[in-house]
Design an enzyme around this catalytic site. Structure first.
Site, mmCIF file in Angstrom:
data_model
loop_
_atom_site.group_PDB
_atom_site.id
_atom_site.type_symbol
_atom_site.label_atom_id
_atom_site.label_comp_id
_atom_site.label_asym_id
_atom_site.label_seq_id
_atom_site.Cartn_x
_atom_site.Cartn_y
_atom_site.Cartn_z
ATOM 1 N N GLU A 101 0.811 -1.214 0.000
ATOM 2 C CA GLU A 101 0.000 0.000 0.000
ATOM 3 C C GLU A 101 0.849 1.271 0.000
ATOM 4 O O GLU A 101 0.433 2.307 -0.515
ATOM 5 C CB GLU A 101 -0.965 0.015 1.184
ATOM 6 C CG GLU A 101 -2.130 -0.969 1.052
ATOM 7 C CD GLU A 101 -1.819 -2.364 1.556
ATOM 8 O OE1 GLU A 101 -0.624 -2.645 1.859
ATOM 9 O OE2 GLU A 101 -2.748 -3.192 1.646
ATOM 10 N N PHE A 121 -11.891 -7.429 14.068
ATOM 11 C CA PHE A 121 -10.806 -7.899 13.209
ATOM 12 C C PHE A 121 -10.432 -6.815 12.191
ATOM 13 O O PHE A 121 -11.296 -6.282 11.501
ATOM 14 C CB PHE A 121 -11.225 -9.186 12.484
ATOM 15 C CG PHE A 121 -10.195 -9.668 11.499
ATOM 16 C CD1 PHE A 121 -8.953 -10.116 11.934
ATOM 17 C CD2 PHE A 121 -10.453 -9.650 10.134
ATOM 18 C CE1 PHE A 121 -7.997 -10.536 11.029
ATOM 19 C CE2 PHE A 121 -9.501 -10.078 9.223
ATOM 20 C CZ PHE A 121 -8.255 -10.518 9.662
ATOM 21 N N GLN A 122 -9.174 -6.493 12.130
ATOM 22 C CA GLN A 122 -8.623 -5.486 11.221
ATOM 23 C C GLN A 122 -9.246 -4.100 11.389
ATOM 24 O O GLN A 122 -9.297 -3.310 10.458
ATOM 25 C CB GLN A 122 -8.716 -5.944 9.757
ATOM 26 C CG GLN A 122 -7.810 -7.134 9.492
ATOM 27 C CD GLN A 122 -7.593 -7.430 8.033
ATOM 28 O OE1 GLN A 122 -8.444 -7.156 7.195
ATOM 29 N NE2 GLN A 122 -6.433 -7.992 7.710
ATOM 30 N N LYS A 162 -17.894 -0.936 6.138
ATOM 31 C CA LYS A 162 -18.283 -1.950 5.154
ATOM 32 C C LYS A 162 -19.783 -1.932 4.884
ATOM 33 O O LYS A 162 -20.216 -2.101 3.745
ATOM 34 C CB LYS A 162 -17.839 -3.337 5.640
ATOM 35 C CG LYS A 162 -17.898 -4.378 4.535
ATOM 36 C CD LYS A 162 -17.134 -5.627 4.877
ATOM 37 C CE LYS A 162 -17.312 -6.682 3.799
ATOM 38 N NZ LYS A 162 -16.599 -7.926 4.128
ATOM 39 N N MET A 211 24.151 8.907 2.124
ATOM 40 C CA MET A 211 23.970 10.198 2.766
ATOM 41 C C MET A 211 24.266 10.115 4.263
ATOM 42 O O MET A 211 24.861 11.022 4.844
ATOM 43 C CB MET A 211 22.541 10.711 2.531
ATOM 44 C CG MET A 211 22.320 12.125 3.003
ATOM 45 S SD MET A 211 23.480 13.262 2.237
ATOM 46 C CE MET A 211 22.445 13.998 0.999
HETATM 47 C C1 LIG Z 1 12.324 5.633 5.382
HETATM 48 C C2 LIG Z 1 13.606 6.322 5.685
HETATM 49 N N1 LIG Z 1 14.477 5.753 6.541
HETATM 50 C C3 LIG Z 1 15.652 6.368 6.809
HETATM 51 C C4 LIG Z 1 15.977 7.553 6.232
HETATM 52 C C5 LIG Z 1 17.300 8.237 6.530
HETATM 53 N N2 LIG Z 1 18.128 8.298 5.330
HETATM 54 C C6 LIG Z 1 18.209 9.403 4.549
HETATM 55 S S1 LIG Z 1 19.202 9.214 3.239
HETATM 56 C C7 LIG Z 1 19.594 7.647 3.686
HETATM 57 C C8 LIG Z 1 20.558 6.832 2.877
HETATM 58 C C9 LIG Z 1 20.059 6.515 1.526
HETATM 59 O O1 LIG Z 1 20.916 5.547 0.973
HETATM 60 P P1 LIG Z 1 20.864 5.149 -0.533
HETATM 61 O O2 LIG Z 1 19.472 4.847 -0.949
HETATM 62 O O3 LIG Z 1 21.828 4.074 -0.763
HETATM 63 O O4 LIG Z 1 21.262 6.492 -1.280
HETATM 64 P P2 LIG Z 1 22.654 7.284 -1.322
HETATM 65 O O5 LIG Z 1 22.607 8.325 -0.234
HETATM 66 O O6 LIG Z 1 23.744 6.310 -1.135
HETATM 67 O O7 LIG Z 1 22.640 7.924 -2.665
HETATM 68 C C10 LIG Z 1 18.948 7.295 4.867
HETATM 69 C C11 LIG Z 1 19.086 5.998 5.548
HETATM 70 C C12 LIG Z 1 15.017 8.126 5.369
HETATM 71 N N3 LIG Z 1 15.197 9.302 4.787
HETATM 72 N N4 LIG Z 1 13.850 7.476 5.095
#
Ligand SMILES: Cc1ncc(C[n+]2csc(CCOP(=O)(O)OP(=O)(O)O)c2C)c(N)n1
Lengths: 596, 177
Positions: A84, A146-147, A196, A511
Site C-alpha cells: 500500500e 478484526f482489522q 463496510k 547520505m
Molecule cells: C524511510 C527512511 N528511513 C531512513 C531515512 C534516513 N536516510 C536518509 S538518506 C539515507 C541513505 C540513503 O541511501 P541510498 O538509498 O543508498 O542512497 P545514497 O545516499 O547512497 O545515494 C537514509 C538511511 C530516510 N530518509 N527514510
C-alpha cells in the site's frame, strides 16, 4: 502600539467573510433511477470526478468496492500495487505530474496503516491525494474488531481532512468534498474511511452527484489583497539586490509563465527550493540554481546578501534556511503564499501576500518597474565560478577509476536534452539529481522533499508515468532506497509501464555515511549494505536491465536504457565514498557553507 | 506568562475536539481549561480554550494553525483585558450535626454564592466568578470541610460591540435566538 491577537485575527476573518458572499446558482443535479449500493455510488462518484486511475490493494473490508470495480473496469483503470505504501507514492507521482488528485483504494487495518508513510509524505509536500479506506461494519466500530484500526484518529495529524462514512447515502457528497478539499487552496491528502455496511447497503435516495464548489468553513484565499500587493511592489521597486526563491507552490499553481514574465520584466535573479526545481528552466540567464543544505553556493550566498527576498510558494523549510535566525540577514522579506499559517511561521515577512502564486504574479506584474540589476546579477557569476571550479569541474571530470554520480546525471541530462521527468529517491543521489540535471520543462523533478521518504521513487515514477504517459520518466534510486519498495517492479512489469530506473549503487547508505564521515569522525555505524544482484531481481519480476561499472560503458548503457520501450533497470556502480557538496551543515547559517 | 483565551467557531462534527487539541499537543502547549457548546447558530460550536504562554508570537501562530482545520470557521485569541469571562464552581460542604453552622447570609452577600441543594449532611453551593473569586471563596469555606469541589472551564465573550458570529461565513444560518 501593539495590536492584540484578537484584532489581528478579526481583521483577517472579516475580509474573508465578505469574499464568500456571492451566491452561486446550483446546477441541476444529474439523476439515475435505480438505487445504487454504496460501493456503486463510490464508483460512480469517482467517474463523475473524472478519476481515470486508482492505485490500490484489496482486502476484506473493501471487498464490496472491489466487487463494484469489476463492473467499472472500462471506466476506471485500477493498478494493483505490491504494497500500500506503493499505492500512496504512486498516487503522489500521478498528482505531482498531472495536477489532479491521485487516488488510493485500500482495505482497513494493515492496508490503511501501510498508507501512512505516503499520506505523511503527501502532507509534507502539499500533494493532493484521496485515500479511500475500507473500515469494519459501523456496528463494530470501537470494539477492536478484526482489522479495525482507528484510521481517522491515526491519520488526523497527517491529513488535510479526513472523514468516516457510515452510511451509503453520505458517499456522493463526501467524495465530492474530499476531491474539492484535496486539490484546492494548499493541496494535501484526504482520507475517507468507509464502513463496510456503507459499501454494501443500498442508498435510500437516488444517486445524484454535484461537484463540491465550496465548504462553508473552508475558504482558501486565491486572490491576494491589493494593499498587500502594493506594499510588496513598493519593496521590489526600491530594492537594490532583490532575490526570488520559488517553491513547489509555483508548480502547483502552474505559474511558470507568469513567473518568467515577472523575472524578465524586473530582472530579478531567482533560485528554487528542491521542490521548486524545474519551475524555471535551468538555462535561463536569471536562474541561479537551487538553494538550501546542498543547494548551489551562489544561491545560498545571494540569500545572505540580498536586500529584498521574495519567497514565492515556498515555506522556508529548515533545509532551506539553515539557522533561521541568521537567514537572509539583510533582507526585507516578501512572502507570497496561499497558506496564511505559513506567514511568519519561520521567517518574519515584512510584506506578506496571501494568495495563489499565479494570481499574485498576474497582479504584481503591472505594479513592478522594469529593471535589470546587472551589477547584482554579475555578482552571482563570481560565486558560480567558484563552485564550478571547486565542486562541479572535478565531479564532472573525475580522475579516479570509479564512476561518480554527477557524471551519470550530467550525461543523462544531455542525452535527454533536459526534457525527462526525473523521479529521485532520497539520499546523495537525490541531491545529485537536483544539482546536475538541467531541467528544461516544468514538473520535471519529482522527489520527496518535506518528509524525505526512502522508497518513494520507484512507485512515484510509475504513478508519474500513468499521470503523463507522453513524458520520459526516469527514476534515480540509491541502493538503500531501492530495497524499500523494489517489489513495485512487479507492478511496473504487470502493467507494462515503460518506466526507466537507474540505481546509483555505492554499497552504502551514502547520505548517512557522509554525515558520519563529516560529523561523527568516520565512525561508519551500520551504513554498509550487502546488496543482492539487482538485475537478477529485476529479471525475476520480468524487467530487463544491466549493470554498468565502467566509464567507457556509461554512454552506451544510458542509450540502451533510453532506447527501451519497456520498463528497464540500469544499475550503475559508483564511487563508494563520494560526498555531496556544497553543504550547509544542519542548524548553521548559510555562511558556513562548505565546498569541500 | 500571559493567559490567552482562544475562541474557536467550528462546524459541529465528530472528531473536531481531537483535531483541535492535536495542534496544542504538537506545540507542547498545555490546555488550562476547555469548554464547548453549540452557539446561537445551529450547527456552529464554540470552543473556549485557556492557555498560558510566554510568547504572543507563538500564540498567533497557534491561532493560524487552528484556523487551517477545514471545519474551523473562525478563531480569535484574547488577552484577559479584551474579554468578559466567567467560570462556575460547585462546592459540596459537610454539614454534620454539631458543626459550625454556615453563615448563609454572608455567603450570599459577600461572595455572591448560593446554596443550590440541601441535604441532611451536606449542602451544595454554587459560586460563579473569575478563578480568583472562586478561590477566595474556596479559602473561606475550606474550614467547613469540602467534600467535593468542581470548577468549569472558562467561558468568555469579547469586549467588542459586534458578536463574534458576525465574523462567520455568510450563509443562511438557522438561529436559536
Ligand atoms: C524511510 C527512511 N528511513 C531512513 C531515512 C534516513 N536516510 C536518509 S538518506 C539515507 C541513505 C540513503 O541511501 P541510498 O538509498 O543508498 O542512497 P545514497 O545516499 O547512497 O545515494 C537514509 C538511511 C530516510 N530518509 N527514510
Amino acid at each position: 502600539m501593539q495590536t492584540t491577537v484578537s484584532e489581528v485575527t478579526e481583521q483577517q476573518v472579516q475580509v474573508e467573510s465578505s469574499r464568500v458572499a456571492t451566491p452561486e446558482v446550483d446546477a441541476p443535479a444529474k439523476k439515475l433511477i435505480k438505487p445504487l449500493t454504496g460501493a456503486e455510488a463510490l464508483m460512480q462518484s469517482l467517474v463523475e470526478e473524472g478519476v481515470e486511475t486508482i492505485f490500490g490493494y484489496p482486502g476484506g473490508a473493501i471487498m464490496p468496492v472491489y466487487d463494484a470495480l469489476y463492473d467499472y473496469q472500462d471506466r476506471l483503470n485500477h493498478i494493483l500495487v505490491r504494497h500500500e505504501q506503493g499505492a500512496a507514492h504512486a498516487a503522489e507521482g500521478y498528482a505531482r505530474i498531472s495536477g489532479r488528485p491521485g487516488v488510493c483504494l485500500v482495505t482497513s487495518g494493515p492496508g490503511a496503516t501501510n498508507l501512512i508513510t505516503g499520506i505523511a509524505d503527501a502532507m509534507s509536500d502539499s500533494t493532493p491525494i484521496v485515500c479511500l479506506v475500507g473500515q469494519v461494519f459501523a456496528s463494530l466500530l470501537g470494539t477492536d474488531a478484526f482489522q479495525e484500526t482507528d484510521v481517522i484518529g491515526v491519520t488526523m495529524p497527517i491529513t488535510k481532512w479526513n472523514y468516516q462514512i457510515t452510511s451509503a447515502d453520505e458517499i456522493p457528497e463526501i467524495i465530492s468534498k474530499a476531491f474539492y478539499i484535496a486539490q484546492t487552496g494548499r493541496p494535501g491528502p484526504v482520507v475517507i474511511d468507509i464502513a463496510k455496511n456503507a459499501q454494501q447497503e443500498l442508498m435510500t435516495k437516488a444517486f445524484s452527484y454535484k461537484k463540491c464548489e465550496k465548504v462553508v468553513s473552508y475558504r482558501p484565499r486565491l486572490i491576494p489583497k491589493q494593499d498587500q500587493l502594493e506594499k510588496a511592489a513598493e519593496l521590489i521597486n526600491n530594492a537594490k539586490r532583490p532575490y526570488i526563491l520559488v517553491g513547489h507552490g509555483v508548480l502547483i499553481s502552474k505559474a511558470e509563465k507568469e513567473l518568467l514574465a515577472f523575472i524578465e520584466k524586473t530582472g530579478i535573479p531567482v533560485a528554487s527550493t528542491l521542490l521548486g526545481q524545474s519551475a524555471v528552466p535551468c538555462d535561463h540567464p536569471l536562474y541561479t540554481g537551487w538553494l538550501g543544505m546542498h543547494g548551489n553556493y551562489g544561491s545560498n550566498v545571494m540569500t545572505d546578501e540580498c536586500d529584498v527576498l521574495i519567497g514565492l510558494g515556498m515555506r522556508f523549510d529548515d533545509r532551506v534556511t539553515g539557522n533561521a535566525s541568521k537567514f537572509a540577514p539583510q533582507a526585507k522579506v516578501i512572502h507570497i503564499e496561499i497558506d496564511p499559517a505559513e506567514i511568519d511561521k519561520i521567517i518574519k515577512a515584512e510584506a506578506p501576500v496571501v494568495g495563489d502564486a499565479k494570481e499574485a504574479l498576474i497582479r504584481l506584474l503591472p505594479l513592478v518597474k522594469e529593471n535589470d540589476h546587472t551589477a547584482w546579477r554579475n555578482e552571482f557569476r563570481k560565486y558560480d565560478a567558484i563552485e564550478y571550479e571547486k565542486v562541479k569541474a572535478p565531479a564532472l571530470a573525475p580522475t579516479t577509476e570509479k564512476l561518480k554520480m554527477p557524471e551519470v546525471i550530467d550525461m543523462l541530462s544531455k542525452k535527454t536534452n533536459g526534457e525527462a521527468v526525473m523521479v529521485a529517491d532520497v539520499g546523495q543521489h537525490q541531491m545529485m539529481t537536483s544539482a546536475y540535471y538541467q531541467y528544461r520543462r516544468p514538473h520535471s523533478l519529482i522527489t520527496s522533499g518535506g518528509l524525505g521518504t526512502m522508497g518513494f521513487a520507484l512507485p512515484a515514477a510509475f504513478g508519474a508515468k500513468v499521470g503523463d504517459p507522453s513524458r520520459e520518466v526516469i527514476a534515480i534510486i540509491g541502493d538503500g532506497c531501492f530495497q524499500m519498495t523494489l517489489q513495485e517492479l512487479g507492478t511496473i512489469a504487470q502493467n507494462k509501464l515503460p518506466v526507466k530506473a537507474i540505481i546509483l549503487n555505492n554499497n552504502y547508505l551514502g547520505m548517512v555515511r557522509q554525515w558520519q564521515q563529516l560529523f561523527h569522525n568516520r565512525r561508519y555505524s551500520f551504513v554498509e549494505l550487502q546488496n543482492p544482484d539487482f538485475i537478477m531481481i529485476a529479471k525475476g519480476f520480468g524487467v530487463d536491465g544491466h549493470t554498468c561499472s565502467k566509464r567507457e560503458d556509461l554512454s552506451a548503457s544510458l542509450d540502451t536504457l533510453l532506447a527501451s520501450d519497456k520498463p528497464y533497470l540500469l544499475e550503475v556502480i559508483v564511487e563508494q565514498e563520494e560526498n555531496v557538496f556544497p553543504m550547509v551543515p544542519a542548524g548553521t547559517s548559510v555562511s558556513a557553507i562548505r565546498l569541500e | 506568562m500571559n493567559t490567552y483565551t482562544i475562541c474557536i467557531f467550528t462546524e459541529n462534527t465528530i472528531g473536531l475536539l481531537n483535531r483541535i487539541t492535536i495542534i496544542f499537543t504538537r506545540r507542547r502547549i498545555n490546555i488550562e481549561s476547555l469548554t464547548v457548546s453549540e452557539t446561537e447558530r445551529k450547527g456552529v460550536s464554540r470552543f473556549t480554550i485557556v492557555i498560558k504562554h510566554e510568547s504572543r508570537d507563538h500564540v498567533e501562530k497557534l491561532v493560524r494553525q487552528i484556523r487551517k482545520i477545514v471545519e474551523v470557521m473562525a478563531v480569535f485569541g484574547y488577552l484577559d483585558e479584551d474579554i468578559v469571562s466567567n467560570e462556575i464552581a460547585l462546592f459540596k460542604i459537610a454539614t454534620p450535626l454539631g458543626a459550625t453552622p454556615l453563615d448563609i447570609e454572608y455567603i450570599n452577600k459577600h461572595f455572591n454564592a448560593w446554596v443550590v441543594n440541601w441535604q441532611l449532611d451536606y449542602v451544595v453551593i454554587e459560586k460563579t466568578g473569575s478563578e480568583k473569586q472562586i478561590f477566595e471563596f474556596f479559602n473561606y469555606i475550606k474550614p467547613h470541610g469540602i467534600i467535593e469541589f468542581v470548577r468549569s472551564g472558562r467561558i468568555a465573550v469579547g469586549k467588542t460591540e459586534k458578536g463574534l458570529v458576525e465574523y462567520l461565513p455568510d450563509v443562511e444560518w438557522e438561529y436559536y435566538l
